[in-house]
Write a protein that holds these residues in place. Structure first.
Motif, PDB file in Angstrom:
ATOM      1  N   LEU A  10       0.850  -1.183   0.000  1.00 56.24           N
ATOM      2  CA  LEU A  10       0.000   0.000   0.000  1.00 56.24           C
ATOM      3  C   LEU A  10       0.891   1.240   0.000  1.00 56.24           C
ATOM      4  N   PRO A  11       0.358   2.382  -0.408  1.00 52.67           N
ATOM      5  CA  PRO A  11       1.120   3.622  -0.245  1.00 52.67           C
ATOM      6  C   PRO A  11       1.581   3.762   1.206  1.00 52.67           C
ATOM      7  N   GLY A  12       2.812   4.225   1.392  1.00 51.43           N
ATOM      8  CA  GLY A  12       3.457   4.202   2.696  1.00 51.43           C
ATOM      9  C   GLY A  12       2.676   4.916   3.797  1.00 51.43           C
ATOM     10  N   ARG A  13       2.598   4.278   4.939  1.00 49.05           N
ATOM     11  CA  ARG A  13       1.940   4.854   6.111  1.00 49.05           C
ATOM     12  C   ARG A  13       2.810   4.550   7.328  1.00 49.05           C
ATOM     13  N   PRO A  14       3.400   5.585   7.969  1.00 48.79           N
ATOM     14  CA  PRO A  14       4.402   5.354   9.025  1.00 48.79           C
ATOM     15  C   PRO A  14       3.901   4.534  10.204  1.00 48.79           C
ATOM     16  N   ASP A  15       2.664   4.755  10.666  1.00 42.81           N
ATOM     17  CA  ASP A  15       2.211   4.019  11.847  1.00 42.81           C
ATOM     18  C   ASP A  15       2.091   2.523  11.560  1.00 42.81           C
ATOM     19  N   VAL A  16       1.556   2.175  10.369  1.00 38.31           N
ATOM     20  CA  VAL A  16       1.458   0.767   9.995  1.00 38.31           C
ATOM     21  C   VAL A  16       2.847   0.182   9.759  1.00 38.31           C
ATOM     22  N   GLN A  17       3.707   0.952   9.106  1.00 40.97           N
ATOM     23  CA  GLN A  17       5.072   0.505   8.831  1.00 40.97           C
ATOM     24  C   GLN A  17       5.803   0.151  10.121  1.00 40.97           C
ATOM     25  N   THR A  18       5.685   1.018  11.125  1.00 37.58           N
ATOM     26  CA  THR A  18       6.377   0.794  12.394  1.00 37.58           C
ATOM     27  C   THR A  18       5.898  -0.494  13.063  1.00 37.58           C
ATOM     28  N   ILE A  19       4.580  -0.707  13.062  1.00 35.63           N
ATOM     29  CA  ILE A  19       4.029  -1.922  13.668  1.00 35.63           C
ATOM     30  C   ILE A  19       4.548  -3.170  12.969  1.00 35.63           C
ATOM     31  N   LEU A  20       4.529  -3.146  11.624  1.00 35.38           N
ATOM     32  CA  LEU A  20       4.933  -4.328  10.872  1.00 35.38           C
ATOM     33  C   LEU A  20       6.436  -4.572  10.966  1.00 35.38           C
ATOM     34  N   GLU A  21       7.232  -3.508  11.025  1.00 31.44           N
ATOM     35  CA  GLU A  21       8.673  -3.700  11.200  1.00 31.44           C
ATOM     36  C   GLU A  21       8.984  -4.336  12.548  1.00 31.44           C
ATOM     37  N   LYS A  22       8.280  -3.910  13.581  1.00 30.75           N
ATOM     38  CA  LYS A  22       8.487  -4.510  14.907  1.00 30.75           C
ATOM     39  C   LYS A  22       8.075  -5.978  14.885  1.00 30.75           C
ATOM     40  N   GLN A  23       6.971  -6.276  14.220  1.00 27.89           N
ATOM     41  CA  GLN A  23       6.544  -7.661  14.116  1.00 27.89           C
ATOM     42  C   GLN A  23       7.556  -8.483  13.319  1.00 27.89           C
ATOM     43  N   GLY A  24       8.155  -7.867  12.291  1.00 29.19           N
ATOM     44  CA  GLY A  24       9.171  -8.554  11.519  1.00 29.19           C
ATOM     45  C   GLY A  24      10.366  -8.945  12.358  1.00 29.19           C
ATOM     46  N   VAL A  25      10.768  -8.064  13.271  1.00 33.09           N
ATOM     47  CA  VAL A  25      11.866  -8.383  14.188  1.00 33.09           C
ATOM     48  C   VAL A  25      11.480  -9.543  15.089  1.00 33.09           C
ATOM     49  N   ALA A  26      10.249  -9.494  15.616  1.00 24.39           N
ATOM     50  CA  ALA A  26       9.782 -10.567  16.492  1.00 24.39           C
ATOM     51  C   ALA A  26       9.707 -11.899  15.746  1.00 24.39           C
ATOM     52  N   ASP A  27       9.368 -11.838  14.467  1.00 26.93           N
ATOM     53  CA  ASP A  27       9.280 -13.058  13.656  1.00 26.93           C
ATOM     54  C   ASP A  27      10.627 -13.470  13.077  1.00 26.93           C
ATOM     55  N   GLU A  28      11.682 -12.738  13.422  1.00 27.02           N
ATOM     56  CA  GLU A  28      13.048 -13.016  12.972  1.00 27.02           C
ATOM     57  C   GLU A  28      13.184 -12.929  11.461  1.00 27.02           C
ATOM     58  N   ARG A  29      12.444 -12.002  10.870  1.00 24.39           N
ATOM     59  CA  ARG A  29      12.625 -11.741   9.442  1.00 24.39           C
ATOM     60  C   ARG A  29      13.888 -10.908   9.246  1.00 24.39           C
ATOM     61  N   LYS A  30      14.534 -11.096   8.116  1.00 21.18           N
ATOM     62  CA  LYS A  30      15.816 -10.456   7.861  1.00 21.18           C
ATOM     63  C   LYS A  30      15.658  -9.302   6.870  1.00 21.18           C
ATOM     64  N   GLY A  31      16.357  -8.200   7.150  1.00 22.14           N
ATOM     65  CA  GLY A  31      16.435  -7.105   6.196  1.00 22.14           C
ATOM     66  C   GLY A  31      15.150  -6.309   6.078  1.00 22.14           C
ATOM     67  N   ALA A  32      15.064  -5.530   4.989  1.00 21.01           N
ATOM     68  CA  ALA A  32      13.907  -4.689   4.743  1.00 21.01           C
ATOM     69  C   ALA A  32      12.733  -5.530   4.248  1.00 21.01           C
ATOM     70  N   MET A  33      11.560  -4.898   4.242  1.00 23.31           N
ATOM     71  CA  MET A  33      10.335  -5.610   3.877  1.00 23.31           C
ATOM     72  C   MET A  33      10.405  -6.273   2.508  1.00 23.31           C
ATOM     73  N   ASN A  34      11.043  -5.616   1.553  1.00 21.89           N
ATOM     74  CA  ASN A  34      11.035  -6.187   0.203  1.00 21.89           C
ATOM     75  C   ASN A  34      11.809  -7.502   0.130  1.00 21.89           C
ATOM     76  N   ALA A  35      12.586  -7.820   1.168  1.00 26.76           N
ATOM     77  CA  ALA A  35      13.315  -9.093   1.201  1.00 26.76           C
ATOM     78  C   ALA A  35      12.511 -10.198   1.873  1.00 26.76           C
TER      79      ALA A  35
END
Length: 328
Positions: free
Chosen positions: A106-131
């Motif tokens: 979706l077009p970038g939205r900082p509040d959603v981005q922050t939540i999903l990045e934190k979840q990505g760390v918790a899920d042990e995803r590597k790198g930026a979202m596009n990876a």
């Protein structure tokens, strides 16, 4: 218009993620159980992430299927929104076949981005979202991504990500967005891809960079809208001649068998017309029983010399002998 279109496409994935499930997903990042429920018409083998795993044999045979043949089979089965064209093809003339792994932006939205990045760390995803979806790819997958046609400052696939995709899948992408480093991507001979456009800019998709946030990935392995088509995880992707079809996995075998039957009947009919054995009217009409008998005799005599796998030809003959009507 782009925002409205992207929101419509994301709505399905976000809705699915809110439904009760043994393991609840965050936003549009579907769990194995949700993927299975979404694709429950598929009775066969699955990947660990729940996606249908159409056999390698069917994928091999799908490479000879034309868009017209597959489209007709899907329309007959009631699937009217599986085709999209208007692509920039990185390797015109080559065929793309594989199993879909999907992502949604979706077009970038900082509040959603922050939540999903934190979840990505918790899920042990590597790198930026596009990876993230790239790391999930399996051999013979096709990465199918709805990036809502974003062009300027939009490319999330360049030669580095492209090399990673190719290393994991041995395949290319269907990407509703712009790519960059197009010369580098074309150095990968098997990276047969259908993309919307090229742009020399690059994607800003992480809050940590402090740069303008262009887009946010809100879903992996959910249903996505690719132009006029709907794609689901595990769909068989058939890309050729400027167009792309997303074939539901439960129909893949039928698409292949009908295509092979048509190919062999055309080959036989043309041969007999050249020989003068039958008239055009006889071949163009519903075949009589003597012509059908002649056709199957020809199959038996040539089963290892035809442009269809011998085992598939033998199955056609066995069905005929058993009195099983051909239905694909």
């Amino acid at each position: 218009m782009r925002l409205r279109r992207a929101l419509r496409g994301a709505g399905m994935a976000l809705l699915l993620a809110t439904l009760p499930c043994p393991a609840q997903a965050d936003d549009g990042f579907l769990t194995r159980e949700q993927v299975i429920r979404l694709t429950q018409s598929w009775p066969g083998e699955r990947f660990a992430d729940g996606r249908p795993k159409v056999s390698d044999d069917l994928l091999d045979r799908m490479r000879d299927v034309t868009l017209e043949e597959a489209w007709a089979t899907l329309r007959t089965a009631g699937f009217n929104h599986q085709y999209e064209d208007g692509w920039l093809s990185l390797f015109p003339g080559k065929v793309l076949v594989g199993r879909a792994l999907t992502s949604q932006w979706l077009p970038g939205r900082p509040d959603v981005q922050t939540i999903l990045e934190k979840q990505g760390v918790a899920d042990e995803r590597k790198g930026a979202m596009n990876a993230w979806p790239v790391d999930m790819l399996q051999k013979r997958d096709v990465y199918v991504s709805d990036h809502f046609g974003l062009k300027e400052d939009g490319p999330s696939i360049g030669d580095n990500v492209g090399n990673a995709i190719y290393a994991r899948s041995g395949n290319g992408v269907v990407y509703d967005g712009a790519v960059r480093d197009i010369n580098g991507l074309r150095e990968l001979p098997g990276f047969v891809s259908f993309v919307r456009s090229y742009d020399p800019s690059h994607h800003f998709g992480a809050m940590a960079t402090g740069a303008r946030l262009n887009s946010t990935m809100v879903g992996i392995n959910g249903p996505v809208r690719i132009g006029k088509a709907t794609a689901l995880p595990g769909d068989v992707v058939l890309g050729r001649d400027g167009g792309v079809l997303f074939i539901p996995p439960q129909l893949a075998e039928k698409v292949v068998r009908l295509s092979e039957n048509t190919r062999l009947r055309d080959m036989f009919g043309h041969l007999r017309l050249r020989e003068g054995k039958y008239t055009a009217g006889q071949i163009d009409a519903q075949w009589s029983e003597p012509i059908e008998t002649d056709f199957y005799a020809w199959l038996r005599a040539n089963q290892t010399r035809l442009p269809v796998k011998a085992e598939a030809v033998r199955q056609m003959i066995r069905d005929r002998e058993a009195g099983i009507p051909f239905e694909g």
